[in-house]
Design a protein around this motif. Sequence first.
Motif, short mmCIF file in Angstrom:
data_model
loop_
_atom_site.label_atom_id
_atom_site.label_comp_id
_atom_site.label_asym_id
_atom_site.label_seq_id
_atom_site.Cartn_x
_atom_site.Cartn_y
_atom_site.Cartn_z
N LEU A 1 2.93 -21.85 -25.60
CA LEU A 1 2.08 -21.13 -25.23
C LEU A 1 2.63 -19.44 -25.57
CD1 LEU A 1 0.75 -22.71 -21.87
CD2 LEU A 1 -0.46 -22.47 -24.12
N ALA A 2 3.66 -19.05 -24.97
CA ALA A 2 4.28 -17.74 -25.26
C ALA A 2 4.02 -17.49 -26.69
CB ALA A 2 5.46 -17.66 -24.65
N ASP A 3 4.57 -18.51 -27.38
CA ASP A 3 4.46 -18.14 -28.94
C ASP A 3 3.24 -17.91 -29.53
OD1 ASP A 3 6.18 -18.13 -31.66
OD2 ASP A 3 4.36 -19.91 -31.92
N GLN A 4 1.95 -18.88 -29.21
CA GLN A 4 0.78 -18.78 -29.44
C GLN A 4 0.18 -17.24 -28.93
OE1 GLN A 4 -1.01 -20.93 -31.76
NE2 GLN A 4 1.13 -21.23 -31.92
N MET A 5 0.70 -16.88 -27.78
CA MET A 5 0.08 -15.80 -27.48
C MET A 5 0.75 -14.40 -27.77
SD MET A 5 -0.95 -16.57 -23.43
CE MET A 5 0.26 -17.06 -22.96
N SER A 6 2.05 -14.58 -28.70
CA SER A 6 2.94 -13.44 -28.95
C SER A 6 3.26 -12.54 -27.80
CB SER A 6 2.09 -12.49 -29.78
OG SER A 6 1.63 -12.97 -31.05
N ILE A 7 3.88 -13.40 -26.74
CA ILE A 7 4.50 -12.79 -25.64
C ILE A 7 5.75 -13.13 -25.36
CG2 ILE A 7 2.23 -12.25 -24.40
CD1 ILE A 7 2.89 -14.52 -22.34
N VAL A 8 6.93 -12.83 -24.76
CA VAL A 8 7.88 -13.27 -24.54
C VAL A 8 8.01 -14.38 -23.30
CG1 VAL A 8 8.86 -11.35 -25.63
CG2 VAL A 8 8.88 -11.14 -23.15
N THR A 9 9.22 -15.09 -23.44
CA THR A 9 9.51 -15.89 -22.29
C THR A 9 10.81 -15.29 -21.66
OG1 THR A 9 10.94 -17.35 -23.59
CG2 THR A 9 8.81 -17.96 -23.16
N VAL A 10 10.66 -15.18 -20.22
CA VAL A 10 11.73 -14.68 -19.63
C VAL A 10 12.43 -15.68 -18.62
CG1 VAL A 10 11.16 -12.11 -20.09
CG2 VAL A 10 10.32 -13.32 -17.86
N ARG A 11 13.54 -15.32 -18.14
CA ARG A 11 14.05 -16.38 -17.01
C ARG A 11 14.50 -15.13 -15.90
NH1 ARG A 11 19.23 -19.26 -19.60
NH2 ARG A 11 19.31 -17.09 -20.51
N PRO A 12 14.66 -15.58 -14.88
CA PRO A 12 14.93 -14.51 -13.79
C PRO A 12 16.26 -13.48 -14.24
CG PRO A 12 14.47 -16.76 -12.75
CD PRO A 12 14.48 -16.91 -13.93
N ALA A 13 17.09 -14.26 -14.83
CA ALA A 13 18.27 -13.36 -15.14
C ALA A 13 17.98 -12.54 -16.42
CB ALA A 13 19.36 -14.25 -15.61
N ASP A 14 16.83 -12.46 -16.84
CA ASP A 14 16.58 -11.48 -17.60
C ASP A 14 15.67 -10.18 -17.07
OD1 ASP A 14 17.29 -13.08 -19.94
OD2 ASP A 14 15.32 -13.99 -19.91
N LEU A 15 15.64 -10.29 -15.92
CA LEU A 15 14.75 -9.23 -14.96
C LEU A 15 15.70 -8.36 -14.22
CD1 LEU A 15 11.77 -11.75 -13.79
CD2 LEU A 15 11.95 -10.60 -15.91
N THR A 16 14.78 -7.33 -14.00
CA THR A 16 15.50 -6.38 -12.88
C THR A 16 14.39 -5.59 -12.21
OG1 THR A 16 17.15 -4.84 -12.46
CG2 THR A 16 15.86 -4.22 -14.49
N THR A 17 14.73 -4.95 -11.01
CA THR A 17 13.75 -4.32 -10.68
C THR A 17 14.18 -3.01 -9.98
OG1 THR A 17 14.19 -5.32 -8.14
CG2 THR A 17 12.38 -6.33 -9.52
N ARG A 18 13.42 -1.87 -9.95
CA ARG A 18 13.81 -0.65 -9.27
C ARG A 18 12.12 0.26 -9.25
NH1 ARG A 18 15.52 0.49 -14.68
NH2 ARG A 18 14.30 1.96 -15.91
N ASP A 19 12.22 1.02 -8.18
CA ASP A 19 11.17 2.02 -7.85
C ASP A 19 9.92 1.09 -7.68
OD1 ASP A 19 13.20 3.89 -8.17
OD2 ASP A 19 12.80 4.31 -10.17
N GLY A 20 9.91 0.05 -7.14
CA GLY A 20 8.68 -0.67 -7.07
C GLY A 20 8.06 -1.23 -8.35
N LYS A 21 8.96 -1.39 -9.34
CA LYS A 21 8.53 -1.94 -10.61
C LYS A 21 9.50 -3.18 -11.26
CE LYS A 21 6.72 2.56 -12.05
NZ LYS A 21 6.84 3.54 -12.87
N LEU A 22 8.95 -3.75 -11.92
CA LEU A 22 9.74 -5.07 -12.54
C LEU A 22 9.99 -4.73 -14.06
CD1 LEU A 22 10.75 -8.03 -12.16
CD2 LEU A 22 8.65 -8.89 -12.93
N PHE A 23 11.19 -5.08 -14.50
CA PHE A 23 11.50 -4.86 -15.97
C PHE A 23 12.12 -6.16 -16.53
CE2 PHE A 23 11.57 -0.75 -13.67
CZ PHE A 23 10.90 0.19 -14.45
N ARG A 24 11.86 -6.05 -17.72
CA ARG A 24 12.90 -7.24 -18.58
C ARG A 24 13.75 -6.46 -19.49
NH1 ARG A 24 11.43 -8.14 -23.95
NH2 ARG A 24 9.47 -7.32 -24.67
#
Length: 866
Positions: free
Chosen positions: A624-647
């Motif tokens: 599904l990620a490939d067909q929608m041209s979006i990336v897959t992420v795991r929790p270890a790919d993420l970080t948060t700061r200032d009330g926002k989520l980043f990859r």
Amino acid sequence: MPPPAKPRLPRTMGVEEEFHIVDAKTRRLAPRAPELLRQLPEDYVAELQRCVIEINTGISNSLAELRADLQARRAVLVDAAQKLGLGVVAAGAVPLSVPAEMLVTPTARYRRMLADYQLLAREQLICGTQVHVGVEDRDEAVAVASRVAPDLPTLLALSASSPFWADGADTGYSSARTLIWQRWPTTGLAAPVHNAADYDRLVDDLVSSGVITDVGMVYFDVRPSNSAPTVELRVCDSCPLVDTIVLVAGLFRGLVTRELDAHRAGTPPRTLSPPLGRAALWRAARSGTEGDLVDLNGPTSQPAPKVIWQLIESVRPQLEEAGDWETVTELARQALLVGTSAARQRRALRRRGRLIDVVDQLIAETAGNAPATTFTTDQKPTLLAGYGPPVVDDTAGYDEAVDTDGNPRSDYAAVLDTVARLDIPTLRERQSNIEHQQRAEGINFRVSGQNRPQVFPIDLVPRLIPADEWTYLSEGLAQRAKALDHFLRDVYTDQAIVSDGIVPLHAIDLASRFRSTGRLVGHALRAHIAGIDLVCDGPGQWYVLEDNLRVPSGVAYAMANRRLLHEFAPELTLPADIASVEHVPQMLLETLRAAAPPHAEGDLEIVLLTSGWEDSAWYEHSYLADQMSIVTVRPADLTTRDGKLFRHNHFGNAVQIDVVYARMDEDMLLSSNDHTGTPLSRGIREALVSKNLSIVNALGNGVADDKAIYAYVPAMIEYYLNEKPLLPQIRTWICAEREQRDYVISNLDKLVVKPVDGLGGRGILIGPDATDAAIEERRRELLSQPERYVAQELVALSTHPTFDGDGLYPQRVDLRAFVHLRPGPSGPEAHVVPAALTRVAARGSHIVNSTSGGGSKDTWIMTGRK
């Protein structure tokens, strides 16, 4: 006038069989051959591994005599093994074993082999069948061995019985034993010599080289015997069915006789280059009789049945002279109908999803206790002879494709006619090709209790949903999804439905997936994607079985079913008015975009959150990620700061995320650490409260999956939408309620009892099928923890013709439909996805869940538009 020539006596035959020894309880290989051999006559001998025993038959003149000898010697071995708590398996390999636990037979020769060959000796957890045919002159034996080599791949294909390797993994091959065997330095189709003197010099040179220690290590696939005046066939797997050995022996005797006559007549042998011969062996090991083989007369790739019948016809004079023609042709017909042992083992795994069932089937076949599978000619036109849905209380269940007289219903006439015209061997070949492609693409699912994922079986008979029924279902599905979204928004804010007495407070309190995280999104839309399971028990009689609003899966498998069935069974032409599944990924992407937080600007950053390749639905995530041209992420790919989520991308840059398509459990997510090792929970909560992030589906949605909450959905529809429910659901008793619990306890043998938070069919007790012990255990659980369970009426799920390798069988089915909700000017707007997943229960089972070993079908949703 000379007297007529006396008819020749058929050439003698003998067989050596190797058997695996398994523990009767664990079904794992057991290194107890020395103990077993002490209980057996001297003609039962040890092999390299202490989990293998070999038997040697006497000399036979006829196939009937050989069959009787094999059966008698097997019976002695099986009886002795059973007394020691052991089972006996004749197969190329056994799927349950731990190579590190195996032991080499403690003789000087075998110890030296272990020292010299290391990995090859340790992994020699394989068994073969050797067939001997008498040839008195050794020069002729060497010549005949070389001349029969082109036909050996066909004999290997007939014997293929090792699809699984020691750790239970499906190798993708029908004879994985061949791959293991060919690693030895002295294997191959035949020695490249033409007389005994040259053969002996070759063997002497091999021994002198130090690569092998003695003549017994010359492992050519066909060779003059070292100890008898015979030509020895060594290419075959061990065969669980005695009739397979009898078939191979009859064909090999015919080949030896044909080539010996040709040699004496001075007819040149067929030429076979070593690379082509090796390629033909590889193809036979890969395909068995369920795919193509190399027809060396071309060379061309041909369906296995065609190559096999060509071989049989080529030795017809020799078979008739020996009196073997009728026996061999009938055994060949049966072999092609029931399929190789490899195919039968895969069918056993598909039926229950357990490797122990594979071993049990092998044990039964080896002992001659497996149910006989025979076919008559009147079965071929329809494949429906004897077909009928299960009978409950003297009433036949409802089959969607076949009426009570055994005739196809009008909508299915063309489909079932096409399936019948393909015939059983062809259907099995198509099924095998689909499974090979699934393994290649990783289209699999992890079955409960299994360490490895297995392919998600696709049946060859598609399911049709008539246009009028789909219209009815779509309206009811949209209504239900909207009501559930209303409930989720309400239960995490005002709880008006509780205050007004529609849903009792204790039902919410007891729901294990009612979470504080659900309050983080307020009144925003929550049930973006719903997976709703439906069952049918009569024409147009549909019921909602359960709701899935956490991480509903299956839509990618529905799409894969369409593609694979169309690719590998193109004869099943798609109707003109079938709903297309091609735009489903774009539809999903639009739903994810519609879920974006209000502050999102410009190009949205949407990601699919997954636990990775170990997740049972990893195929769906990546597809599904490939067909929608979006990336897959795991929790270890993420970080948060200032009330926002980043990859973090591949360049080390942090990219702000607007929408997370969550395909993992929220408990796992909120207990994970981010890119820096910091717990994610607090940062995600801040991002949700700040409205800088949307999670699809919303955290806390699991309360709507609760089986006890399900009982109140009809009331939700009336309360929130002021409408009558369009789709009925199954009558449900909430065991937390004393009177309802008491009724359930009194009727356990008639009801289905489920854990309120159960997933994948786990923990379900189906009363009519349960043992007295299981019913008593559930009774005790209901008395001590009634709040953990609900009970439902047992619905006679509709059945559907399902190809199970040797015919069509009625197997129970359900339907998972998908509904997307998007914000609209007057509330959520529902979009029913034109792709639904039909799940198929194993034969005889009521449980259709993929994680319980079920399969699936391509679902043809009809639109009524031509």
